[in-house]
Design a protein around this motif. Structure first.
Motif, short mmCIF file in Angstrom:
data_model
loop_
_atom_site.label_atom_id
_atom_site.label_comp_id
_atom_site.label_asym_id
_atom_site.label_seq_id
_atom_site.Cartn_x
_atom_site.Cartn_y
_atom_site.Cartn_z
N LYS A 1 0.84 -1.19 0.00
CA LYS A 1 0.00 0.00 0.00
C LYS A 1 0.88 1.24 0.00
O LYS A 1 1.88 1.32 0.72
N LEU A 2 0.51 2.20 -0.85
CA LEU A 2 1.27 3.44 -0.94
C LEU A 2 1.38 4.08 0.44
O LEU A 2 0.38 4.29 1.13
N ASP A 3 2.61 4.41 0.83
CA ASP A 3 2.89 5.04 2.13
C ASP A 3 3.79 6.25 1.87
O ASP A 3 4.98 6.09 1.62
N PRO A 4 3.21 7.45 1.90
CA PRO A 4 4.03 8.64 1.59
C PRO A 4 5.27 8.78 2.46
O PRO A 4 6.31 9.24 1.99
N ARG A 5 5.20 8.38 3.71
CA ARG A 5 6.37 8.50 4.58
C ARG A 5 7.52 7.65 4.07
O ARG A 5 8.68 8.08 4.13
N ARG A 6 7.21 6.48 3.58
CA ARG A 6 8.23 5.58 3.05
C ARG A 6 8.63 5.92 1.63
O ARG A 6 9.80 5.82 1.24
N ASP A 7 7.63 6.33 0.80
CA ASP A 7 7.81 6.37 -0.64
C ASP A 7 8.06 7.76 -1.22
O ASP A 7 8.49 7.88 -2.37
N ARG A 8 7.79 8.80 -0.45
CA ARG A 8 7.76 10.15 -1.01
C ARG A 8 9.05 10.54 -1.72
O ARG A 8 9.04 11.02 -2.86
N GLU A 9 10.19 10.36 -1.05
CA GLU A 9 11.45 10.81 -1.64
C GLU A 9 11.82 9.99 -2.87
O GLU A 9 12.29 10.54 -3.88
N HIS A 10 11.62 8.68 -2.78
CA HIS A 10 11.91 7.83 -3.94
C HIS A 10 11.05 8.23 -5.14
O HIS A 10 11.55 8.36 -6.26
N LEU A 11 9.74 8.42 -4.90
CA LEU A 11 8.85 8.71 -6.02
C LEU A 11 9.09 10.09 -6.60
O LEU A 11 8.98 10.27 -7.82
N LEU B 1 -7.35 2.07 -4.92
CA LEU B 1 -6.47 1.58 -3.88
C LEU B 1 -5.06 1.53 -4.46
O LEU B 1 -4.77 0.69 -5.31
N PHE B 2 -4.20 2.43 -3.99
CA PHE B 2 -2.88 2.59 -4.60
C PHE B 2 -1.84 1.68 -3.95
O PHE B 2 -1.78 1.55 -2.72
N TYR B 3 -1.02 1.09 -4.81
CA TYR B 3 0.11 0.28 -4.39
C TYR B 3 1.41 0.93 -4.87
O TYR B 3 1.47 1.47 -5.98
N SER B 4 2.43 0.84 -4.05
CA SER B 4 3.79 1.20 -4.46
C SER B 4 4.48 -0.03 -5.01
O SER B 4 4.28 -1.15 -4.52
N VAL B 5 5.31 0.18 -6.02
CA VAL B 5 6.11 -0.90 -6.60
C VAL B 5 7.52 -0.75 -6.06
O VAL B 5 8.22 0.21 -6.37
N ILE B 6 7.95 -1.72 -5.24
CA ILE B 6 9.23 -1.65 -4.56
C ILE B 6 10.17 -2.68 -5.18
O ILE B 6 9.86 -3.88 -5.20
N ASP B 7 11.29 -2.22 -5.69
CA ASP B 7 12.29 -3.10 -6.29
C ASP B 7 12.95 -3.93 -5.19
O ASP B 7 13.50 -3.38 -4.23
N LEU B 8 12.90 -5.26 -5.31
CA LEU B 8 13.45 -6.11 -4.26
C LEU B 8 14.96 -5.99 -4.15
O LEU B 8 15.52 -6.09 -3.05
N ALA B 9 15.64 -5.76 -5.26
CA ALA B 9 17.10 -5.71 -5.24
C ALA B 9 17.62 -4.47 -4.52
O ALA B 9 18.58 -4.54 -3.74
N SER B 10 16.99 -3.31 -4.76
CA SER B 10 17.49 -2.05 -4.20
C SER B 10 16.68 -1.53 -3.03
O SER B 10 17.16 -0.68 -2.27
N GLY B 11 15.45 -2.00 -2.88
CA GLY B 11 14.56 -1.46 -1.86
C GLY B 11 13.94 -0.13 -2.25
O GLY B 11 13.21 0.47 -1.46
N GLN B 12 14.20 0.33 -3.47
CA GLN B 12 13.68 1.62 -3.93
C GLN B 12 12.25 1.48 -4.44
O GLN B 12 11.93 0.53 -5.15
N THR B 13 11.40 2.45 -4.08
CA THR B 13 10.07 2.53 -4.68
C THR B 13 10.20 3.16 -6.06
O THR B 13 10.68 4.27 -6.19
N GLN B 14 9.76 2.44 -7.09
CA GLN B 14 10.02 2.86 -8.46
C GLN B 14 8.76 3.12 -9.28
O GLN B 14 8.85 3.47 -10.45
N GLY B 15 7.59 3.00 -8.67
CA GLY B 15 6.36 3.27 -9.41
C GLY B 15 5.16 3.07 -8.52
O GLY B 15 5.26 2.65 -7.36
N ILE B 16 4.00 3.41 -9.08
CA ILE B 16 2.72 3.17 -8.41
C ILE B 16 1.72 2.66 -9.44
O ILE B 16 1.87 2.87 -10.65
#
Length: 224
Positions: A27-37, A79-94
């Motif tokens: 689930k999209l979490d701005p606290r976790r994903d904001r800077e990456h996105l 219902l928004f999901y973040s796409v998190i790259d398993l290798a880097s841990g970076q959120t790379q899309g929604i």
């Protein structure tokens, strides 16, 4: 008169993590994903064509972007999901599940925004597969894909993923002060098992090699 279906309504989606080989959907979490996105959507390596057919963006002001992200996170449909790259841990899309109608068993994948790091990789395909798998596990009869009829890239993607073209809704919307004719696509529950098997073959270690994929998704789906 047709035979009764004896069908029960689908379940509404819950924001549970969905884990694949290459990415994790949460689930999209701005606290976790904001800077990456912000970096992947508006940074120097961002895809400049990303926002062309979306109803929002690009965001030149950080405050506008943050408000958009917060609004998305608070929504249950979409219902928004973040796409998190398993290798880097970076959120790379929604992306999202939307137009959720459990009593009729239909649901849509939409609001897709993938950063450049996801493009031409298995990550975007796996994100669609994971949401499709979830949609039908909930008991839906129909999974939809809709896009601007001028958006050739989205239409190609829908066909590649196994969606069937159903027609065009003319003058369906006004988006960014332009007319939008909307192309409609779907996958039905009876079609999904074969389509899912194609996704799984394409995403498998046997097909995804360091030197590149061996077969296309279409070939994996048709058994060619």
């Amino acid at each position: 008169m047709s035979t009764p279906l004896n069908w029960r309504p689908a379940k509404a989606p819950q924001p549970v993590p969905l884990v694949g080989r290459f990415i994790r959907l949460e689930k999209l979490d701005p606290r976790r994903d904001r800077e990456h996105l912000w970096a992947v959507f508006q940074g120097p390596e961002a895809d400049q064509t990303l926002w062309k057919y979306l109803a929002y963006g690009p965001f030149t002001e950080r405050e506008d972007f943050d408000h958009w992200l917060d609004s998305n996170a608070a929504s249950s449909d979409p219902l928004f999901y973040s796409v998190i790259d398993l290798a880097s841990g970076q959120t790379q899309g929604i992306l999202s599940l939307m137009s959720i109608v459990p009593e009729q068993g239909r649901i849509e994948i939409g609001h897709i925004a993938f950063g450049a790091a996801m493009q031409r990789t298995p990550k975007g395909t796996e994100a669609i597969y994971l949401l499709g798998k979830q949609a039908f596990a909930l008991g839906n009869r129909r999974l939809e894909w809709k896009c601007n009829n001028d958006n050739a890239r989205s239409k190609r993607a829908a066909e590649r993923f196994g969606f069937t073209f159903e027609g065009v809704f003319r003058k369906h919307m006004v988006t960014k002060d332009h007319n939008r004719d909307t192309a409609w696509y779907s996958i039905t529950d009876d079609e999904w098992p074969a389509i899912a098997a194609g996704f799984e073959r394409w995403l498998s270690e046997d097909n995804q090699r360091p030197e590149g994929q061996l077969k296309t998704l279409e070939a994996c789906r048709t058994g060619a």
